[in-house]
Design an enzyme around this catalytic site. Structure first.
Site, PDB file in Angstrom:
ATOM      1  N   LYS A 103      -3.252  -0.984   6.492  1.00 40.04           N
ATOM      2  CA  LYS A 103      -4.191  -2.508   5.408  1.00 40.04           C
ATOM      3  C   LYS A 103      -4.740  -3.207   6.278  1.00 40.04           C
ATOM      4  O   LYS A 103      -4.664  -3.974   7.870  1.00 40.04           O
ATOM      5  CB  LYS A 103      -3.099  -3.669   4.309  1.00 40.04           C
ATOM      6  CG  LYS A 103      -3.073  -2.433   3.385  1.00 40.04           C
ATOM      7  CD  LYS A 103      -2.090  -3.147   1.996  1.00 40.04           C
ATOM      8  CE  LYS A 103      -1.306  -2.156   1.210  1.00 40.04           C
ATOM      9  NZ  LYS A 103      -0.163  -3.197   0.055  1.00 40.04           N
ATOM     10  N   TYR A 129      -7.424   1.505  -6.607  1.00 43.46           N
ATOM     11  CA  TYR A 129      -5.795   0.926  -7.519  1.00 43.46           C
ATOM     12  C   TYR A 129      -6.472   1.099  -8.567  1.00 43.46           C
ATOM     13  O   TYR A 129      -6.090   0.263  -9.381  1.00 43.46           O
ATOM     14  CB  TYR A 129      -6.094  -0.435  -6.266  1.00 43.46           C
ATOM     15  CG  TYR A 129      -5.241  -0.585  -5.732  1.00 43.46           C
ATOM     16  CD1 TYR A 129      -4.084  -0.051  -5.756  1.00 43.46           C
ATOM     17  CD2 TYR A 129      -5.762  -0.982  -4.473  1.00 43.46           C
ATOM     18  CE1 TYR A 129      -3.278   0.141  -4.130  1.00 43.46           C
ATOM     19  CE2 TYR A 129      -4.641  -1.445  -3.548  1.00 43.46           C
ATOM     20  CZ  TYR A 129      -3.283  -1.058  -3.332  1.00 43.46           C
ATOM     21  OH  TYR A 129      -2.466  -0.669  -1.878  1.00 43.46           O
ATOM     22  N   ASN A 187       0.725  -6.266   2.416  1.00 41.37           N
ATOM     23  CA  ASN A 187       2.122  -6.419   2.886  1.00 41.37           C
ATOM     24  C   ASN A 187       2.165  -4.395   4.161  1.00 41.37           C
ATOM     25  O   ASN A 187       3.005  -3.674   4.131  1.00 41.37           O
ATOM     26  CB  ASN A 187       2.878  -6.475   1.454  1.00 41.37           C
ATOM     27  CG  ASN A 187       2.273  -4.590   1.171  1.00 41.37           C
ATOM     28  OD1 ASN A 187       1.147  -4.455   0.838  1.00 41.37           O
ATOM     29  ND2 ASN A 187       3.105  -4.705  -0.139  1.00 41.37           N
ATOM     30  N   HIS A 197      -0.150   1.043   2.976  1.00 40.04           N
ATOM     31  CA  HIS A 197       0.174   1.603   1.849  1.00 40.04           C
ATOM     32  C   HIS A 197       0.782   3.655   1.858  1.00 40.04           C
ATOM     33  O   HIS A 197       0.038   3.733   2.533  1.00 40.04           O
ATOM     34  CB  HIS A 197      -0.849   1.855   0.989  1.00 40.04           C
ATOM     35  CG  HIS A 197      -1.128   2.383  -0.232  1.00 40.04           C
ATOM     36  ND1 HIS A 197      -1.394   2.705  -1.533  1.00 40.04           N
ATOM     37  CD2 HIS A 197      -1.462   3.848   0.009  1.00 40.04           C
ATOM     38  CE1 HIS A 197      -1.281   3.579  -2.157  1.00 40.04           C
ATOM     39  NE2 HIS A 197      -1.295   4.730  -1.602  1.00 40.04           N
ATOM     40  N   GLU A 210      -5.158  10.587  -4.432  1.00 38.70           N
ATOM     41  CA  GLU A 210      -5.513   9.642  -3.049  1.00 38.70           C
ATOM     42  C   GLU A 210      -5.778   9.471  -2.042  1.00 38.70           C
ATOM     43  O   GLU A 210      -6.813   9.805  -1.193  1.00 38.70           O
ATOM     44  CB  GLU A 210      -4.570   8.753  -2.814  1.00 38.70           C
ATOM     45  CG  GLU A 210      -4.026   7.597  -3.721  1.00 38.70           C
ATOM     46  CD  GLU A 210      -2.990   6.675  -3.900  1.00 38.70           C
ATOM     47  OE1 GLU A 210      -2.104   6.967  -1.984  1.00 38.70           O
ATOM     48  OE2 GLU A 210      -2.489   5.733  -4.619  1.00 38.70           O
TER      49      GLU A 210
HETATM   50  P1  ADP Z   1       3.726  -0.840  -3.599  1.00 41.65           P
HETATM   51  O1  ADP Z   1       2.113  -0.555  -2.914  1.00 41.65           O
HETATM   52  O2  ADP Z   1       4.348  -0.871  -2.693  1.00 41.65           O
HETATM   53  O3  ADP Z   1       3.423   1.021  -3.869  1.00 41.65           O
HETATM   54  P2  ADP Z   1       2.203  -1.294  -5.641  1.00 41.65           P
HETATM   55  O4  ADP Z   1       1.695  -0.345  -6.038  1.00 41.65           O
HETATM   56  O5  ADP Z   1       3.313  -2.265  -6.722  1.00 41.65           O
HETATM   57  O6  ADP Z   1       3.498  -1.041  -4.616  1.00 41.65           O
HETATM   58  O7  ADP Z   1       1.639  -2.385  -5.881  1.00 41.65           O
HETATM   59  C1  ADP Z   1       0.200  -2.573  -4.882  1.00 41.65           C
HETATM   60  C2  ADP Z   1       0.025  -3.249  -4.122  1.00 41.65           C
HETATM   61  O8  ADP Z   1      -0.840  -4.237  -4.851  1.00 41.65           O
HETATM   62  C3  ADP Z   1       0.381  -4.013  -3.131  1.00 41.65           C
HETATM   63  O9  ADP Z   1       0.976  -3.014  -2.357  1.00 41.65           O
HETATM   64  C4  ADP Z   1       0.530  -5.341  -3.380  1.00 41.65           C
HETATM   65  O10 ADP Z   1      -0.365  -5.139  -2.504  1.00 41.65           O
HETATM   66  C5  ADP Z   1       0.063  -5.591  -4.076  1.00 41.65           C
HETATM   67  N1  ADP Z   1       0.891  -6.258  -5.274  1.00 41.65           N
HETATM   68  C6  ADP Z   1       1.638  -5.498  -5.798  1.00 41.65           C
HETATM   69  N2  ADP Z   1       2.742  -6.350  -6.399  1.00 41.65           N
HETATM   70  C7  ADP Z   1       2.030  -7.741  -6.443  1.00 41.65           C
HETATM   71  C8  ADP Z   1       2.272  -9.695  -6.894  1.00 41.65           C
HETATM   72  N3  ADP Z   1       2.869  -9.797  -7.322  1.00 41.65           N
HETATM   73  N4  ADP Z   1       1.662 -10.169  -6.676  1.00 41.65           N
HETATM   74  C9  ADP Z   1       0.317  -9.554  -5.385  1.00 41.65           C
HETATM   75  N5  ADP Z   1       0.063  -9.042  -4.653  1.00 41.65           N
HETATM   76  C10 ADP Z   1       0.660  -8.200  -5.641  1.00 41.65           C
HETATM   77 MG    MG Z   2       2.413   1.990  -5.074  1.00 48.13          MG
END
Ligand code: ADP
Ligand code: MG
Length: 136
Positions: free
Chosen positions: A9, A49, A112, A115, A126
């Site tokens: 990212k 997304y 974070n 992905h 994807e």
């Molecule tokens: P993952 O990437 O672990 O699969 P999710 O699919 O739940 O997580 O969420 C997609 C992305 O959205 C996350 O990787 C993160 O960048 C962002 N995200 C998820 N939850 C939150 C939150 N509560 N607040 C801000 N950003 C979030």
């Molecule tokens: Mg996800």
């Protein structure tokens, strides 16, 4: 063999952690099938997304994902989808296990670092979204 889709990212690229993250991915036995650096448009990030469009953080997530260059990848390994999720660690780095990519490189639940697809259906979507030429 299974394929999964991953993104290093914008936060991790900006911080200069792309090489270290890629090295961990390779050391974990993944083969890089496709790789391209891109700067996502708002529209590309929204489409990628779309499953999260009703979530309160959607707008910020789209802004973050289009805030700078990222590295999109197709990776292949046995059990690639779950294997990459293990290597990544929990979404919120505060909850991520020691030694995971997010524990070591993520700054926040949003920024974070990485992905990874979460299931075969999402991996298929994807991969075809960013690498339409790659066989599933
Ligand atoms: P993952 O990437 O672990 O699969 P999710 O699919 O739940 O997580 O969420 C997609 C992305 O959205 C996350 O990787 C993160 O960048 C962002 N995200 C998820 N939850 C939150 C939150 N509560 N607040 C801000 N950003 C979030
Ligand atoms: Mg996800």
């Amino acid at each position: 063999m299974e394929k999964t889709f991953s993104i290093i990212k914008p936060d991790a690229v900006k911080a200069g952690n792309a090489g270290a993250i890629l090295s961990r991915i390779e050391k974990a036995g993944f083969r890089i099938v496709g790789l391209r650096m891109r700067h996502l448009t708002t529209r590309e990030a929204q489409g990628f997304y779309h499953v999260h469009k009703a979530r309160p953080f959607f707008g910020e997530l789209v802004n973050f994902m289009s805030s700078g260059p990222c590295i999109t990848m197709v990776l292949e390994r046995e059990n690639a989808i779950l294997g990459l999720r293990d290597l990544m660690g929990a979404t919120n780095p505060a909850n991520a296990a020691a030694g995971t990519i997010r524990k070591d490189f993520a700054a926040s639940i949003e920024a974070n670092a990485i992905h990874g697809s979460d299931a075969p259906e999402t991996a298929a979507f994807e991969i075809s979204y960013f690498f339409p030429g790659i066989e599933l």
